[in-house]
Structures are given as structure tokens and as C-alpha cells.
Write a protein that holds these residues in place. Structure first.
Motif, short mmCIF file in Angstrom:
data_model
loop_
_atom_site.label_atom_id
_atom_site.label_comp_id
_atom_site.label_asym_id
_atom_site.label_seq_id
_atom_site.Cartn_x
_atom_site.Cartn_y
_atom_site.Cartn_z
N SER A 74 76.33 53.44 91.09
CA SER A 74 75.71 52.68 90.01
C SER A 74 74.20 52.66 90.25
N SER A 92 80.40 51.71 88.33
CA SER A 92 80.28 50.49 87.53
C SER A 92 79.46 49.48 88.33
N TRP A 110 85.02 56.14 86.04
CA TRP A 110 83.68 55.94 85.48
C TRP A 110 83.76 54.94 84.34
N ASP A 111 83.03 53.84 84.49
CA ASP A 111 82.99 52.78 83.48
C ASP A 111 81.85 53.10 82.50
N ASP A 165 87.54 45.56 76.40
CA ASP A 165 86.88 46.33 77.44
C ASP A 165 87.87 47.27 78.12
N ASP A 221 87.91 47.54 81.68
CA ASP A 221 88.00 47.20 83.10
C ASP A 221 89.45 47.11 83.57
N ASN A 264 79.69 50.17 80.84
CA ASN A 264 78.82 49.47 81.77
C ASN A 264 77.63 50.33 82.18
N ILE A 265 77.87 51.60 82.48
CA ILE A 265 76.77 52.49 82.89
C ILE A 265 75.79 52.66 81.74
N ASP A 281 79.82 46.26 87.59
CA ASP A 281 80.51 45.03 87.25
C ASP A 281 81.21 44.47 88.49
N THR A 333 73.70 49.44 81.34
CA THR A 333 72.74 49.30 82.43
C THR A 333 71.58 50.27 82.26
#
Length: 298
Positions: free
Chosen positions: A167, A143, A36-37, A118, A120, A40-41, A145, A44
Motif C-alpha cells: 500500500s 489495501s 488487491w483491494d 464493499d 472487503d 481502497n487503492i 484498510d 488512496t
């Protein structure tokens, strides 16, 4: 806090070289992996809502875990949340991280000191380490991304791994357009959100139709000033455009220039007329979510 530990390498044995490799291959357990990013979530979700998400707007990780487990069969499972920790938010994040651990998630936290700090790379490294230590059956990446994940995830699929991107449809075009990746919208996960996010999802309308609430009151238009002249309307016939009177020049007859369009006449130039930009979209009115639809894969 406890950090996720990499799988321990196999111990050397006195077996013949061929037998050793075969035994290590059979000892690798099947694994379903969820990564789970969080940055990013969260980013968004803020963009979709038009404001910082409230606690009721955030996804429920217990519901995400139940959805993930529903298709795991008897495989070993692992859920990992990757997050950045700003120096000013270390105290406030402690409770959230402890709650995640209580739901069975491992948490990887990296200090956010520089803009490039980050998570990633850490996510991709963890997927690669689990691919080396286990037989990956399913990898779920939360994510949007695509720049960092599209290539590696398609390679996983080619290696025989089922790949799912979790996502929002507004940002995860890379997963929806790929023939090798399944896509599940986060709001389609049963129980993931306590309230509807109020998104304009024309591809997920109920059979009997549905309402999209206004993003701001209609009376707010009165605060925008006088209405702008529509650029495509011709000027009123009673007020023709005039030029200062002058002595007509005696020139040889020539063909008339093509007339300007009505839009050109209205604006006074061939460029778009000046005016205020369209008002920004405010926070969408949200209502309690009804029964969540079944998660779809695409």
C-alpha cells in the motif's frame, strides 16, 4: 466473465480415517496469494495526488505481477483483483478487467448499488477458502484498510503464513506498526509507476538529497488577498490599544492582574484570530521516475 472458482473438495476414498486425513494434507499444494483491494487503492491514490489519477499515475499490474512472482519460488501463485462496479461505469471498466485477466489475474467484481457494497468481506472469504484448500506460504494484501484486515492478517501470521501489506505509507500505518506484518510501499515496487507521484517521503530520501516541487505557483499567493497579521507579533508601539476615557473608580488597592500575552493583545481575544484557512494542496508536479528502488520490507 469467469469468476474465481473455489478449490474442489477432496473425493471420498476407502482409506482408513487416519490415512485419509494424512493424504489430504499432503495433497494440499503450496500457494502464494495476492489480493488487491481496487476501491481502497484508487481512493488512496486520489488523496495522495489531490485529484483523480490519470492513466500514467496508476500502478502497472504487469510490474506488480513480476514483483510478486520474484519471491514465489516454485509455489503455485494466484493473483486476484477485487473491485466494485458502479452502474454508470460498467462499460468503461470492461477493457480494464480484460487487461487484468490477460496479465493472469482473476477479477471479482461486485455491483456498487449501496454505500456498504464493499469487497472487503469477499477478500477475507477468499483468503480463508485458499487457506483451507492450500498451504498458504505468503499472502500479499494490497489495501490500506487496517480496520478490516489487521486482525485477520495477524492471525494468518500466527498460523505460519508470511503476510505482506502492499500500500502507501501515508495510510498503511497498521502494517508498519505491527510486528507481525511486512510492509512494502507501492512506489517501491520496480516499474509499478511510470512517473514519480511527487510524495513527501522523508523516510525514503536518496543519499545525495532530493527536491520536493511546489504544489502550486508562488504567484498564487497574490490571489489570496492581503496578508494576515501574524498572531504572535505584538501591536505596533505607535498604536496602543485604547479604551474610552472614563472616571476612574475609587476602589481599594489590589494586586495588578497578570498582563496578557503578546498574542492575546494582537488578536484582541484569547482565541485564535479569524482568518482564511491555509490553501489546499493542489496536484503535485510530477517528473518521470528514475530507476525504481528495491522493494523494502519492514
Amino acid at each position: 466473465m469467469d469468476a474465481p472458482r473455489p478449490a474442489e473438495p477432496g473425493r471420498p476414498s476407502a482409506d482408513r480415517p487416519g490415512e485419509r486425513g494424512e493424504r489430504r494434507e499432503t495433497e494440499r499444494r503450496d500457494l502464494d496469494l495476492l489480493v488487491w483491494d481496487a476501491p481502497n487503492i484508487d481512493m488512496t491514490l486520489s488523496a495522495i495526488l489531490g485529484s483523480r489519477p490519470a492513466s500514467s499515475d496508476r500502478p502497472r499490474f504487469d510490474a506488480i505481477a513480476r514483483w510478486f512472482l520474484a519471491e514465489a519460488a516454485d509455489h503455485e501463485v494466484e493473483g486476484c483483483v477485487f473491485t466494485n462496479v458502479h452502474p454508470t461505469s460498467a462499460v468503461s471498466l470492461r477493457g480494464w478487467i480484460e487487461a487484468l485477466r490477460n496479465f493472469g489475474y482473476a477479477v471479482f467484481a461486485r455491483p456498487k448499488v449501496h454505500p456498504e457494497d464493499d469487497v472487503d468481506d469477499a477478500m477475507l472469504q477468499h483468503i480463508a477458502s485458499r487457506q483451507a484448500s492450500h498451504r498458504l506460504r505468503r499472502v500479499v494484501v494490497a489495501s490500506g484498510d487496517g480496520r478490516n484486515f489487521l486482525g485477520p492478517l495477524e492471525e494468518l501470521h500466527r498460523a505460519g503464513v508470511r503476510v505482506v501489506v502492499l500500500s502507501f505509507a501515508e495510510v498503511a500505518g497498521y502494517a508498519q506498526e505491527s510486528a507481525l506484518i511486512e510492509f512494502v510501499d507501492l512506489e517501491d515496487v520496480p516499474g509499478a509507476f511510470q512517473v514519480s507521484l511527487g510524495r513527501t517521503r522523508l523516510t525514503a530520501l536518496p543519499p545525495d538529497g532530493g527536491w520536493f516541487r511546489p504544489t502550486r505557483p508562488m504567484r498564487a499567493l497574490l490571489e489570496d488577498g492581503p496578508p494576515l497579521e501574524h498572531p504572535h507579533h505584538p501591536p505596533p508601539a505607535t498604536e496602543p490599544a485604547r479604551e474610552p476615557a472614563r472616571e476612574p473608580a475609587r476602589e481599594p488597592a489590589r494586586e495588578a492582574e497578570p498582563p496578557r500575552t503578546a498574542a492575546d493583545a494582537a488578536s484582541g481575544s484569547t482565541e485564535d484570530p479569524p482568518g482564511r484557512a491555509a490553501p489546499g494542496v493542489g496536484e503535485v508536479g510530477r517528473v518521470p521516475a528514475g530507476p525504481s528502488p528495491r522493494a523494502r520490507t519492514g
